[in-house]
Design an enzyme around this catalytic site. Structure first.
Site, PDB file in Angstrom:
ATOM      1  N   LYS A 116       0.763  -1.307   0.013  1.00 23.92           N
ATOM      2  CA  LYS A 116       0.529   0.002  -0.227  1.00 23.92           C
ATOM      3  C   LYS A 116       0.697   1.068  -0.207  1.00 23.92           C
ATOM      4  O   LYS A 116       0.192   1.667  -0.582  1.00 23.92           O
ATOM      5  CB  LYS A 116      -1.303  -0.398   1.477  1.00 23.92           C
ATOM      6  CG  LYS A 116      -1.936  -1.033   1.149  1.00 23.92           C
ATOM      7  CD  LYS A 116      -3.191  -1.187   2.225  1.00 23.92           C
ATOM      8  CE  LYS A 116      -3.462  -2.535   1.749  1.00 23.92           C
ATOM      9  NZ  LYS A 116      -4.823  -2.501   3.045  1.00 23.92           N
ATOM     10  N   GLY A 143       0.998   0.977   9.513  1.00 21.93           N
ATOM     11  CA  GLY A 143       1.489   0.506   7.912  1.00 21.93           C
ATOM     12  C   GLY A 143       1.158   0.786   7.118  1.00 21.93           C
ATOM     13  O   GLY A 143      -0.270   2.010   7.123  1.00 21.93           O
ATOM     14  N   GLY A 144       0.170   0.258   6.592  1.00 20.95           N
ATOM     15  CA  GLY A 144      -0.476   1.019   4.814  1.00 20.95           C
ATOM     16  C   GLY A 144      -1.722   0.743   6.076  1.00 20.95           C
ATOM     17  O   GLY A 144      -2.524   2.330   5.438  1.00 20.95           O
TER      18      GLY A 144
END
Length: 281
Positions: A76, A139-140
C-alpha cells in the site's frame, strides 16, 4: 438479469496484489458479486514480492481489459509512487489500497481501508466517536484507519508501531490537522477501544500486539485480520466486545465499485456477506 460464462474473451479483470495473497477473501466475494449482477468480470489474485511491484504494475498497465486493482499488504505505501494521481485522503494517508483506471487510461490511487473499518465499527454498535483509542500498527492499513478514526471523532488516539519513527511521524501529521493524536506505548490499560492494525495474529504462534491481561473488561477490541485471532479470543474471555476484520472489507466494496463505474449496482456489505456465505456453502 443477463448471465455470462465464467470467463470468455470479453471478460474484464479486477486484480488484487499482495505478499502473501492466499489468505484474501476478495476474489471469491467480488467474483460472486459480479456474477450476481450479471457482469462479465473476474477478481484474480496476484502474489508479487515488494521488489517486483514496479515491474508488475508496468506490465498490468498494458492489459487493456484490466478494470482496476486492489492493493493489500505490504504494497500500500509503495503504490503511492506508482500511480498517476491520488485522491485527497490517499495523499494525506500516503497509502493506496485501490487503483481505479480512468477513461484516459491513467491510474488513480485511493485508500478506503479506514472508511471500511470505521463503518464496520458503527454497524457493530461500536461507534468510535468519543472513545479513548489505542491503535497498534501504522503501516498502510493502520495509517488509513488512524486517519478515519481521528476523522470519526475519537476523544484521544494513541498510535504505536514497532517502527517508532513511523508512528511518531503519523501522529505529527494527524496532530497538524487538528486532531488529538500522539504516539505512545502499546499498553491497552485505560482505553475504551483497542485496535490491532498490525499483521500480528495472522499466523498461529504470533506474539500478541498488546498485553491482553491489561485490557479492561467491557472494552471494544477490533482486529484487521479476517479471522478470530488469539487477541480477540483472550479479549472475549474477559468480557470484551470483539470485532474481526471481515466486515472491514465488506464496507469498502461500495466505494471501490464506484471507482469501477458500478455504483448503480448493489455492493453493500449485507449483499457481500450473502454472496460469501453462498460461495462457501
Amino acid at each position: 438479469m443477463s448471465r455470462h460464462p465464467v470467463v470468455d474473451g470479453a471478460t474484464r479483470i479486477l486484480g488484487i496484489v499482495g505478499d502473501p495473497i492466499a489468505q484474501v477473501r476478495a476474489p471469491e466475494v467480488w467474483t460472486g458479486l459480479f456474477h450476481l449482477h450479471g457482469l462479465n468480470l473476474l477478481c484474480l489474485p496476484y502474489h508479487v514480492a515488494p521488489t517486483d511491484l514496479p515491474a508488475f504494475f508496468a506490465g498490468m498497465r498494458r492489459i487493456r481489459n484490466l478494470a482496476g486493482m486492489i492493493v493489500t499488504i505490504p504494497h500500500k505505501p509503495a503504490s503511492v509512487d506508482l500511480v498517476d494521481a491520488l485522491t485527497e485522503r490517499a495523499r494525506i494517508v500516503r497509502s493506496v489500497n485501490f487503483i481505479g483506471i480512468r477513461t484516459d487510461g491513467s491510474w488513480l490511487g485511493d485508500i478506503v481501508d479506514g472508511i471500511g473499518f470505521v463503518e464496520n465499527l458503527k454497524m457493530s454498535d461500536a461507534d468510535p466517536a468519543g472513545r479513548r483509542t489505542l491503535l497498534v500498527g501504522t503501516g498502510g492499513v493502520g495509517t488509513a484507519i488512524a486517519f478515519a478514526l481521528a476523522e470519526a471523532g475519537v476523544s484521544d488516539l494513541v498510535l504505536h508501531d514497532r517502527d517508532t519513527a513511523r508512528s511518531a511521524s503519523l501522529a505529527e501529521r494527524l496532530t497538524a490537522l487538528g486532531w488529538p493524536v500522539r504516539a505512545g506505548a502499546p499498553d491497552p490499560d485505560g482505553f475504551e477501544l483497542v485496535v490491532n492494525a498490525s499483521p500480528a495474529g495472522m499466523k498461529d504462534g504470533d506474539p500478541l500486539p498488546v498485553d491482553a491481561a491489561r485490557i479492561a473488561p467491557g472494552s471494544i477490541v477490533a482486529d484487521v485480520i479476517v479471522h478470530e485471532t488469539e487477541l480477540l479470543r483472550r479479549a472475549a474471555a474477559i468480557g470484551c466486545r470483539t470485532i474481526d476484520g471481515t466486515g472491514m472489507m465488506d464496507h469498502q466494496l461500495a466505494t471501490m465499485a464506484a471507482h469501477l463505474g458500478l455504483g448503480a449496482h448493489d455492493f453493500s456489505a449485507a449483499t457481500a456477506r450473502r454472496v460469501a456465505a453462498a460461495v462457501r456453502g
